[in-house]
Design an enzyme around this catalytic site. Structure first.
Site, PDB file in Angstrom:
ATOM      1  N   LYS A   1       0.857  -1.192   0.000  1.00 59.66           N
ATOM      2  CA  LYS A   1       0.000   0.000   0.000  1.00 59.66           C
ATOM      3  C   LYS A   1       0.885   1.231   0.000  1.00 59.66           C
ATOM      4  CE  LYS A   1      -3.990   2.123   0.612  1.00 59.66           C
ATOM      5  NZ  LYS A   1      -3.472   3.281  -0.134  1.00 59.66           N
TER       6      LYS A   1
ATOM      7  N   LYS B   1       5.521   1.626   8.608  1.00 63.05           N
ATOM      8  CA  LYS B   1       4.360   2.407   9.038  1.00 63.05           C
ATOM      9  C   LYS B   1       3.121   1.516   9.163  1.00 63.05           C
ATOM     10  CE  LYS B   1       4.003   6.338   7.022  1.00 63.05           C
ATOM     11  NZ  LYS B   1       3.718   7.405   6.037  1.00 63.05           N
TER      12      LYS B   1
ATOM     13  N   LYS C   1       5.088   2.092  -2.986  1.00 64.05           N
ATOM     14  CA  LYS C   1       5.147   3.508  -3.349  1.00 64.05           C
ATOM     15  C   LYS C   1       5.340   3.626  -4.842  1.00 64.05           C
ATOM     16  CE  LYS C   1       4.773   7.345  -0.958  1.00 64.05           C
ATOM     17  NZ  LYS C   1       3.885   7.535   0.210  1.00 64.05           N
TER      18      LYS C   1
ATOM     19  N   THR D   1      -4.393  12.635   7.349  1.00 61.45           N
ATOM     20  CA  THR D   1      -2.992  12.778   7.749  1.00 61.45           C
ATOM     21  C   THR D   1      -2.855  13.836   8.834  1.00 61.45           C
ATOM     22  OG1 THR D   1      -2.252  12.124   5.539  1.00 61.45           O
ATOM     23  CG2 THR D   1      -0.653  13.250   6.942  1.00 61.45           C
TER      24      THR D   1
ATOM     25  N   ASN E   1      -1.800  20.305   1.895  1.00 62.68           N
ATOM     26  CA  ASN E   1      -3.037  19.754   2.455  1.00 62.68           C
ATOM     27  C   ASN E   1      -2.871  19.356   3.911  1.00 62.68           C
ATOM     28  OD1 ASN E   1      -5.755  18.692   2.375  1.00 62.68           O
ATOM     29  ND2 ASN E   1      -4.842  16.664   2.304  1.00 62.68           N
TER      30      ASN E   1
ATOM     31  N   SER F   1      -6.930   5.336   4.453  1.00 59.67           N
ATOM     32  CA  SER F   1      -6.900   4.620   3.171  1.00 59.67           C
ATOM     33  C   SER F   1      -7.281   3.156   3.384  1.00 59.67           C
ATOM     34  CB  SER F   1      -5.506   4.712   2.543  1.00 59.67           C
ATOM     35  OG  SER F   1      -5.331   5.927   1.855  1.00 59.67           O
TER      36      SER F   1
END
Length: 429
Positions: free
Chosen positions: A68, A92, A104, A188, A219, A356
């Site tokens: 992911k 993570k 990624k 986030t 953001n 997510s």
């Protein structure tokens, strides 16, 4: 981008291995990405010319589940950077106990140079090139630097076209109307806020007496700055790629966000029209912001912002990493010697991948949650990781970053051991 970025990221693994005993198999598995792909993406520009863009995707480790990770559009994107980001995502996801490995992707370009139609052709072309490398049970994409919900929607749609069926779970961070989750756009920042609210009181820090500087007013950085402002923290400095502003008495963050959206620049916010009257301020550079005399520093921009070159000039006592890899391993050693507490990216900015995950679950179940349900689940996930990581750091006298890697590493080791290791086969049981 330095070719040693992955080696620098791997140094965090080496530090954690000093405190935890794991199998040689696990160490060997985590040294290298499982699979990497580099692709060329031809795009017909609006003026009729053809331009080739370089794209990448890495699946670092899928021991605990499908990989992911986001897709970034940036001039500095290269294979080394993408592998490093996938490495961080592996830890993570393990730290947050998500059933994912780390992945990624990215494309090397300045997205501001392309029209919206050109960006759509590029995004769909990227999926055409990597379609056999991704999937809802293989590798799930998400937004990252200079990608957004619209781009994620294009990618999901293109993958569905290629598969001849709707596949919403292949991409997260999509528009809500086509399977996105409420709360993903603020995840986030909100996740980082939950960690800060849980950790700062352990040092007897009260919001009204705590000054904060935020590098990166995108953001995540902008939303976090406003959440902190609403909670009573004194946000005294913010910056974007063009520079920043500083006011010791505190900034009016909602007004800055409003004018930033209209002007596209932090500096423009305080240099044009009546907004200059909001508060007296000083125009500063990103480098100057990092070295301000504040209690809390929030790097929310890009990698390698604090290095051995400037670490000794950092005056903040607490750093919360909202960006991925903003501090190098060499800088970590300097900050540790100075007594600075660094709360690492693999914990602090994990709110994005956590929601997510929620989106992926909702796509696969067909049952969608309310914003309150998403935020409550997010808070619980963040605290379930933050508290034990802090306990490890406190009880064993190690940096919080190392504690986070130890915590994640134990989960990864358990999953790898379950599949069989050298010890299992040699001992015959």
């Amino acid at each position: 981008m330095s070719e040693s970025l992955l080696a620098d990221a791997s140094q965090r693994l080496e530090n954690a291995l000093k405190y935890v005993k794991i199998s040689e198999d696990a160490i060997e598995r985590l040294k290298y990405p499982k699979a990497s792909i580099s692709v060329s993406i031809p795009v017909r520009l609006d003026n009729g010319s053809l331009r080739i863009f370089q794209g990448y995707r890495v699946r670092y480790d899928d021991t605990r589940g499908p990989t992911k990770g986001g897709v970034r559009y940036h001039p500095n994107v290269c294979m080394d950077e993408v592998q490093s980001l996938a490495f961080w995502m592996t830890f993570k996801c393990a730290a947050l106990n998500l059933p994912f490995g780390g992945g990624k992707g990215g494309i090397t370009l300045n997205p501001k140079e392309l029209s919206r139609m050109e960006l759509e052709r590029l995004s769909r072309g990227y999926i055409d090139a990597i379609a056999d490398f991704i999937g809802p049970d293989v590798d799930i994409l998400a937004p990252d630097v200079y990608t957004n919900a619209m781009i994620m929607g294009w990618m999901m749609d293109q993958y569905s076209i290629l598969q001849r069926k709707l596949c919403p779970a292949v991409v997260t961070g999509k528009p809500i109307t086509i399977g996105g989750s409420v709360g993903r756009d603020t995840a986030t920042a909100l996740g980082a806020f939950f960690v800060m609210e849980a950790m700062l009181p352990k040092f007897d820090r009260r919001p009204q007496e705590t000054t904060v500087a935020v590098q990166g007013f995108g953001n995540a950085g902008a939303m976090l700055a406003e959440l902190l402002w609403q909670a009573g923290y004194k946000v005294v400095a913010v910056s974007d790629s063009k520079g920043g502003i500083y006011a010791p008495q505190g900034l009016d963050i909602p007004s800055i966000r409003h004018y930033k959206e209209a002007s596209r620049s932090i500096q423009a916010v305080y240099c044009k029209d009546t907004v200059c009257n909001i508060v007296e301020h000083t125009v500063i550079t990103n480098e100057e912001l990092l070295e301000l005399d504040v209690d809390v520093l929030v790097p929310a921009a890009l990698e390698n912002q604090i290095t051995s070159a400037n670490a000794d000039r950092i005056r903040a006592r607490y750093i919360f990493e909202v960006a991925n890899g903003p501090i190098t391993s060499a800088a970590d050693r300097v900050l540790e010697a100075k007594g600075v507490y660094v709360f690492p990216d693999i914990l602090v900015n994990a709110g994005g991948v956590t929601v997510s995950y929620f989106e992926w679950v909702q796509n696969r179940s067909g049952l969608y949650w309310t914003l309150d349900e998403v935020n409550q689940r997010l808070k619980q996930k963040m605290l379930d990781a933050a508290e034990p990581i802090w306990a490890i750091a406190r009880d064993q006298g190690m940096p919080v970053r190392t504690a986070a890697y130890v915590y994640a590493l134990e989960r990864l080791e358990e999953a790898i051991r379950t599949k069989g290791t050298r010890d299992y086969y040699l001992n015959g049981h």
